[in-house]
Design a protein around this motif. Structure first.
Motif, short mmCIF file in Angstrom:
data_model
loop_
_atom_site.label_atom_id
_atom_site.label_comp_id
_atom_site.label_asym_id
_atom_site.label_seq_id
_atom_site.Cartn_x
_atom_site.Cartn_y
_atom_site.Cartn_z
N VAL A 1 31.41 75.00 -76.73
CA VAL A 1 32.65 74.24 -76.71
C VAL A 1 32.65 73.21 -77.85
O VAL A 1 31.70 72.42 -77.98
N ASP B 1 39.39 66.45 -72.53
CA ASP B 1 39.63 67.79 -73.05
C ASP B 1 38.33 68.58 -73.20
O ASP B 1 38.28 69.77 -72.88
N GLY C 1 37.12 69.65 -69.77
CA GLY C 1 37.94 70.77 -69.30
C GLY C 1 37.56 72.07 -69.99
O GLY C 1 37.48 73.12 -69.36
N GLY C 2 37.30 71.99 -71.30
CA GLY C 2 36.87 73.17 -72.05
C GLY C 2 35.52 73.68 -71.58
O GLY C 2 35.30 74.89 -71.49
N ARG D 1 34.26 73.27 -68.53
CA ARG D 1 34.45 73.90 -67.22
C ARG D 1 35.01 75.32 -67.38
O ARG D 1 34.52 76.27 -66.77
N THR D 2 36.03 75.46 -68.20
CA THR D 2 36.66 76.76 -68.40
C THR D 2 35.68 77.78 -68.96
O THR D 2 35.58 78.91 -68.47
N ASN D 3 34.92 77.37 -69.98
CA ASN D 3 33.98 78.29 -70.63
C ASN D 3 32.83 78.67 -69.71
O ASN D 3 32.44 79.84 -69.64
N ILE E 1 32.72 78.53 -66.32
CA ILE E 1 33.19 79.35 -65.20
C ILE E 1 33.44 80.78 -65.66
O ILE E 1 33.02 81.74 -65.01
N GLY E 2 34.11 80.95 -66.79
CA GLY E 2 34.40 82.28 -67.30
C GLY E 2 33.15 83.08 -67.58
O GLY E 2 33.04 84.25 -67.20
N GLU F 1 31.04 83.77 -64.16
CA GLU F 1 31.70 84.74 -63.29
C GLU F 1 31.74 86.13 -63.92
O GLU F 1 31.53 87.13 -63.25
N ARG F 2 32.00 86.20 -65.22
CA ARG F 2 32.08 87.49 -65.90
C ARG F 2 30.72 88.18 -65.93
O ARG F 2 30.61 89.38 -65.70
N GLU G 1 32.23 74.97 -58.53
CA GLU G 1 32.41 73.71 -59.23
C GLU G 1 31.50 73.61 -60.43
O GLU G 1 30.41 74.18 -60.45
#
Length: 161
Positions: free
Chosen positions: A55, A113, A116-117, A119-121, A123-124, A127-128, A136
């Motif tokens: 990130v 920001d 948030g980036g 967390r998004t990266n 989690i993706g 999970e992938r 969380e």
């Protein structure tokens, strides 16, 4: 036949700290679901650490002392193996995972920001790659890296001339 199940070793079991993804069995089951896949906690931690470092705005991971010891460990031959998971803690349950990260951000970026980036990266990626649900991602910003905070680099010259 059993459905896809995710479980984690616990207690005194020899596979403690390992997530197991179990597929359907039997001759009628698809080949990719026959058998068992185990995912160690350290694997999830490495995935999360790599995803967080990708990130923009993240300078490094780990709190102050962890970074200092990690920097010393990396200079010792064979001692830098834990650099990817420094500042990363994970808890892996039966079907879910939780991630805690200690980060240092670059000066001037929006911390909200960047978090948030991250967390998004994270989690993706988790999970992938693992199939676990990430419930969380806690981000603790421990420091801000200033442009003039560059570590003093020792000269490459030898002591003796």
């Amino acid at each position: 036949m059993t459905e896809n199940i995710t479980s984690v070793g616990g207690g005194g079991r020899p596979d403690a700290g390992v997530s197991a993804l179990k597929g359907r069995t039997g001759a009628g089951a698809p080949a990719e679901t026959r058998g068992r896949t185990t995912i160690a906690d350290g694997v999830v931690a490495k995935i999360a650490g790599m995803a967080a470092r990708e990130v923009p705005g993240i300078f490094s991971l780990g709190a102050g002392m962890a970074r200092a010891f990690g920097a010393m460990r990396e200079r010792v031959p064979g001692g830098g193996g834990g650099a990817v998971t420094r500042g990363v803690k994970v808890e892996v349950g039966e079907r879910q995972a939780a991630v805690d990260l200690d980060v240092v951000v670059e000066y001037g970026v929006s911390i909200v920001d960047v978090a948030g980036g991250v967390r998004t990266n994270v989690i993706g990626a988790v999970e992938r790659m693992t199939g676990l649900e990430v419930v969380e991602v806690n981000v603790a910003v421990d420091d801000v890296h200033l442009p003039d905070d560059e570590e003093e680099v020792e000269p490459d010259e030898g002591r003796v001339r």
